[in-house]
Every structure is written in structure tokens, then in C-alpha cells.
Design an enzyme around this catalytic site. Structure first.
Site, short mmCIF file in Angstrom:
data_model
loop_
_atom_site.label_atom_id
_atom_site.label_comp_id
_atom_site.label_asym_id
_atom_site.label_seq_id
_atom_site.Cartn_x
_atom_site.Cartn_y
_atom_site.Cartn_z
CE LYS A 93 19.19 -8.92 15.90
NZ LYS A 93 18.69 -10.10 16.58
CG ASP A 143 11.55 -13.21 16.48
OD1 ASP A 143 11.76 -11.99 16.61
OD2 ASP A 143 12.43 -14.08 16.62
CD1 TRP A 190 17.18 -15.12 14.06
CD2 TRP A 190 17.61 -15.87 16.12
NE1 TRP A 190 18.41 -14.65 14.43
CE2 TRP A 190 18.70 -15.09 15.69
CE3 TRP A 190 17.66 -16.45 17.38
CZ2 TRP A 190 19.83 -14.87 16.48
CZ3 TRP A 190 18.78 -16.23 18.18
CH2 TRP A 190 19.85 -15.45 17.73
#
Ligand SMILES: *Cc1c(COP(=O)(O)O)cnc(C)c1O
Length: 361
Positions: free
Chosen positions: A196, A172, A103
Site C-alpha cells: 500500500k 497493523d 482485517w
């Protein structure tokens, strides 16, 4: 299968059952209006209340200071990879990034479209098995911000404390937001895809310090400008109503559980049980280095790929689902976000013990 199973899916991920039950009722008839929640106008009093409630719970649970805006955006966490540099970096400006996994790497690629990107650290050479400590890297003097991923969902590594940089932090937090206490005031911007730890896919939470809203270059499209959404309370256009509603219900659940401090302790206890089992034998090997282990995603290997495949398949037959590791590293991964119950951890640990006995290397 009649009963719900223990779902170790990395995302979308398991949600509290009571939230799912409330949502399924509200989808048909929201608050006795005779209209289903997903049929109601986003400008109706009922939905405005939902959105306001979700925002105020984010503020309360994360202790968001007043000079930050809380936004509900679309396009997933991945759209933030370009929105951040697009809004915060003018032509020729620099930003530093820590490359700690897939990511982060994707975010670096997008940022390079807009600015001069300094990759201050990379753990790619060791299959992203760790995150750096403060002394391991230095940040370019002229960087506008230091970007990092607090929890690397795929590799199972996590920053146990936030970088102590003087630079504005941009983070993030898709896979560990609200799993532990953080000091929001150290960040310029925090974002998290909901799927999530917050709710269903479809909404991305963005928390942005309000002085940053005026940095956006003039030619940025309206929908991709943070200020557009900040000025309109995330109602510039139709927001993702259902995910915002479910996020609100998840946050109410979290508050009933006792809030972030209580869930943090619970999360640590859950993760410790699995790591203890991994460490108690040579049969299981953790992917992450000891000092970088994630409390949310536990990545581990068995002696062979064949045993891993058998482990994952057998676990599923007893209601332990979604233990397959990400295709980029293979092995196994147990994703155990806030809503994952400890009973499922106990069952996993027992299964790990029995599997080792029944399947010697
Ligand atoms: C899942 C995930 C993403 C991607 O989220 P999308 O909403 O699918 O774009 C980004 N960063 C992290 C840390 C993730 O876990």
C-alpha cells in the site's frame, strides 16, 4: 493506453514513477555490475548494502528507537495475524483486540487459535463505519497487548490518534505506515504489508521491541519465530530481495519529498479536497463517520448502485482507475496513499462535479 493513468487501486497501489524507472533499469544491470538486481546473491556486498539502506531509512523516517528491531518478512501482512499471538501469547494468555473491519476480524480469528481473545470493541453492527474513541471501550486487565488496525483500508476509517491505553500496543499499519508521524515507542510491535504505502507486494515490514523476542514458546517453528529473523538481520533464509530494494527506493523518494511531516500535510490536503466535494452535495455520501474518516482510503456512495457502476466505468475512460469499492461494502473507494499525486485528486474532484450535473438522481 499510452500514458500512465491515475491509479486509485487499494493495493498493490501506485508507486512514484521515478522509482519505477530506476527499478526497471536496475533489474537489467544493477549499479554497473553487469548483473540484474533480481539475479544477484542476497549475500553479495551489493545486496547487503541495499538491505541495510532500506532498514536505515525506515529507522530514520519513522524515528525508530534503538531498542527495536526492523524485520523484512514474507507471507504478507496476513501471516502476522498468527505470528503475533504465536510469539507473544503463551498458553492461556489473553490479548485485547479492536474489531474495526475485515482485517481486524481476520486477525482476531487467528489469534483465537493461540490465546484467550478479548474483543474490547466492535463496530461491525454499523458496517464498520467508525473507529472507537478511548472512552468507548475498556481493555481487560490481564491482557498482554491491545491490537488494532490504524487504518481500515476496506471501510475507509482511520484512528486520528493512537489509543491511549497503558497496555502495549500492537498495530497493523499496512495501509497508513509512513503517511503520518507516529511515536514508535508506544508500540510493542508494528507491521505493514508493503503493497500500500511502501512498495511492491512480497515483503512485510515488522518493527518489534527487542525484549519481546524472548517470549516465543519453545515449540514455535524456526521460520515463524521473530528472533530467528532478528538475529540474522532478516537474512536467515533468502529474503524478498526485489521488494526490499523497491521499498528502499520508495523511502529515498519519501526523504527527497521532505519526509513524513511533509507527506502528512500533503496527504491531508489531498483527502480534504475529496471530502469537501462529498460534503458539498447530498449526491455523494461518505461511508465513514466524520470523526473516523481515513486520509488514505475514501469510501463513498452515489444515490444508486447503477449510478455507482456508471461513475466507476466513466471515470476509467478518462484515466481515473480503480475507484470500485471493496466487494464487502460496494460503492466507490479512492485509495490515495503517499505516492498518489494531487493532480489526480484535482481531476477526480472535477469529474465528480461533472458527473453529478450530467446524471441527476
Ligand atoms: C491489505 C491489508 C492486509 C493484508 O495484506 P496481505 O499482505 O495481503 O496479507 C492486512 N491489513 C491491512 C490493514 C491491509 O490493508
Amino acid at each position: 493506453m499510452a500514458d500512465r493513468v491515475y491509479n486509485f487501486s487499494p493495493g498493490p497501489a501506485t508507486l512514484p514513477l521515478e522509482v519505477l524507472k530506476t527499478a526497471s533499469k536496475d533489474i537489467v544491470n544493477f549499479k554497473e555490475t553487469g548483473i540484474g538486481l533480481i539475479e544477484i546473491s542476497h549475500r553479495s556486498r551489493e545486496f547487503m548494502e541495499v538491505a541495510e539502506n532500506t532498514e536505515s531509512l525506515v529507522r530514520e523516517l519513522l524515528e525508530v528507537p534503538d531498542n527495536y528491531k526492523v524485520l523484512f518478512l514474507q507471507g504478507g501482512a496476513s501471516s502476522q495475524f498468527f505470528m503475533i499471538p504465536m510469539n507473544l501469547l503463551g498458553d492461556g494468555k489473553k490479548a485485547s483486540y479492536l474489531n474495526t473491519g475485515t482485517w481486524a476480524k481476520k486477525a482476531i480469528k487467528e489469534a483465537q487459535l493461540f490465546g484467550n481473545i478479548d474483543v474490547a470493541y466492535s463496530s461491525e453492527d454499523s458496517t464498520f463505519d467508525h473507529v472507537p474513541k478511548d472512552g468507548d471501550y475498556s481493555v481487560a486487565n490481564d491482557s498482554e497487548y491491545l491490537y488494532f488496525v490504524s487504518n481500515n483500508t476496506i471501510y475507509g476509517t482511520q484512528f486520528s490518534s493512537m489509543p491511549q491505553s497503558e497496555k502495549m500496543l500492537v498495530c497493523d499499519m499496512s495501509s497508513d505506515i509512513l503517511s503520518k508521524k507516529i511515536d514508535v515507542s508506544r508500540f510493542g510491535l508494528i507491521f505493514a504489508g508493503a503493497q500500500k504505502n511502501l512498495g511492491p507486494a512480497g515483503v512485510t515490514l515488522v518493527i518489534i521491541r527487542d525484549d519481546l523476542l524472548d517470549r516465543t514458546p519453545a515449540k514455535t517453528p524456526t521460520m515463524l519465530t521473530y528472533k530467528t529473523h532478528a538475529e540474522k538481520g532478516s537474512m536467515f533464509n533468502t529474503p524478498p530481495c526485489f521488494p526490499i530494494y523497491v521499498m528502499g527506493e520508495v523511502l529515498k523518494w519519501l526523504k527527497r519529498m521532505g519526509g513524513v511531516e511533509v507527506i502528512e500535510k500533503y496527504n491531508r490536503e489531498k483527502a480534504a479536497l475529496v471530502y469537501e466535494q462529498i460534503d458539498s452535495t447530498d449526491y455523494y455520501r461518505a461511508h465513514a463517520r466524520d470523526d473516523s474518516r481515513s486520509v488514505m482510503n475514501i469510501t463513498f456512495n452515489l444515490p444508486t448502485a447503477e449510478l455507482e457502476a456508471k461513475f466507476i466505468a466513466e471515470a476509467a475512460t478518462i484515466g481515473l482507475n480503480g475507484l470500485k469499492g471493496h466487494r464487502s461494502i460496494g460503492g466507490c473507494r479512492a485509495s490515495i496513499y503517499n505516492a498518489f499525486p494531487k493532480e489526480g485528486i484535482d481531476k477526480l474532484v472535477t469529474f465528480m462535479r461533472e458527473f453529478e450535473q450530467n446524471n441527476p438522481a
